[in-house]
Design an enzyme around this catalytic site. Structure first.
Site, mmCIF file in Angstrom:
data_model
loop_
_atom_site.group_PDB
_atom_site.id
_atom_site.type_symbol
_atom_site.label_atom_id
_atom_site.label_comp_id
_atom_site.label_asym_id
_atom_site.label_seq_id
_atom_site.Cartn_x
_atom_site.Cartn_y
_atom_site.Cartn_z
ATOM 1 N N SER A 40 0.796 -1.222 0.000
ATOM 2 C CA SER A 40 0.000 0.000 0.000
ATOM 3 C C SER A 40 0.830 1.275 0.000
ATOM 4 O O SER A 40 0.355 2.323 -0.438
ATOM 5 C CB SER A 40 -0.930 0.005 1.218
ATOM 6 O OG SER A 40 -0.207 -0.209 2.418
ATOM 7 N N HIS A 247 -0.921 5.681 6.792
ATOM 8 C CA HIS A 247 -0.404 5.701 5.417
ATOM 9 C C HIS A 247 -0.083 7.139 5.009
ATOM 10 O O HIS A 247 -0.671 8.085 5.540
ATOM 11 C CB HIS A 247 -1.422 5.110 4.442
ATOM 12 C CG HIS A 247 -1.499 3.615 4.496
ATOM 13 N ND1 HIS A 247 -2.359 2.946 5.340
ATOM 14 C CD2 HIS A 247 -0.815 2.650 3.824
ATOM 15 C CE1 HIS A 247 -2.202 1.636 5.179
ATOM 16 N NE2 HIS A 247 -1.262 1.437 4.276
#
Length: 265
Positions: A40, A247
């Protein structure tokens, strides 16, 4: 020819050669056959603007591979990084994009092998003692099982793309200690998580070097922009879109990962 004239001639030649080499650099970038692999952090989760074809892989137009390709116009570009990827799923599901003509590869992988999401969930929802214990268990796995997993993935990449320059990117530290956060995890928990990131990066860097690959840390780029810094390039816990949590934001991709990758190409 006098010594002074000889020196002048040599200097002119060197400067001319340097100018030619400098002009050739963009052509070299444009000539790459580039494949972006990984999890990711390479697909761009957290940056938004996901392509419809990528589905649950969540490949973002704001991810560093897309940004680099847009700026450098490589001869070919395959973007196959996928949210949730492990070292084994990179090997089994992404390496079909590589071939003998591939000249440049980027990859992030390893965090999901260590149960990254489970660790962060334990730290957010459970006690400090449970968090630290879970982090220490992950570190134990980093030192015991991760090296072999990385070696296998790197060998598979090299087998499929024997001529490629492979750039392995690391992970940022999540927290600025003694920062601006007044709630959430304790300083002990934040310190333990940062330490785990350092251990992870150290293991990845060593295995990448042993495989003949370049390793590019992103720690310097994210320093001053961690969670609790007041100018975070990383999402903290996002209860509205939980997959964003921990993230990089779009700016973390463009100002963190992209420069780190660019300097290693």
């Amino acid at each position: 020819m006098s010594v002074r004239s000889l020196r002048a001639s040599v200097l002119a030649f060197v400067m001319g050669a340097a100018a030619v080499l400098g002009m050739a650099q963009p052509a070299s970038a444009a000539g790459h056959n580039y494949v972006a692999l990984g999890d990711s952090y390479s697909s761009g989760v957290g940056a938004g603007s996901y392509t419809s074809e990528s589905g649950d892989c969540r490949r973002s137009t704001k991810a560093y591979p897309q940004l680099w390709a847009a700026a450098n116009a490589p001869s070919s570009f395959r973007f196959v990084a996928c949210s949730g990827a492990t070292t084994s799923s990179v090997s089994s599901g992404q390496l079909g994009a590589l071939n003998a003509s591939t000249t440049l590869v980027s990859v992030t992988a390893g965090g999901n092998d260590m149960g990254f999401a489970d660790v962060m969930q334990a730290c957010v929802l459970q006690s400090e003692a449970t968090c630290v214990s879970r982090v220490n268990s992950a570190i134990s796995l980093m030192n015991s099982s991760l090296p072999g997993k990385l070696d296998t993935m790197y060998a598979n990449i090299r087998s499929r793309a024997p001529q490629a320059r492979v750039v392995v990117l690391g992970y940022p530290r999540f927290y600025k200690l003694s920062g601006s956060c007044i709630a959430g995890l304790t300083e002990t928990e934040r310190g333990a998580i940062n330490n785990a990131s350092d251990v992870m990066n150290g293991v990845i860097a060593k295995r990448a070097a042993n495989s003949g690959f370049a390793f590019s840390s992103v720690v310097d780029e994210f320093t001053g922009h961690e969670i609790c810094s007041g100018d975070a390039w990383l999402h903290s816990v996002d209860w509205l879109n939980i997959s964003n949590s921990y993230h990089p934001k779009a700016i973390g991709q463009s100002s963190g990962y992209l420069p780190a990758f660019r300097t290693s190409v």
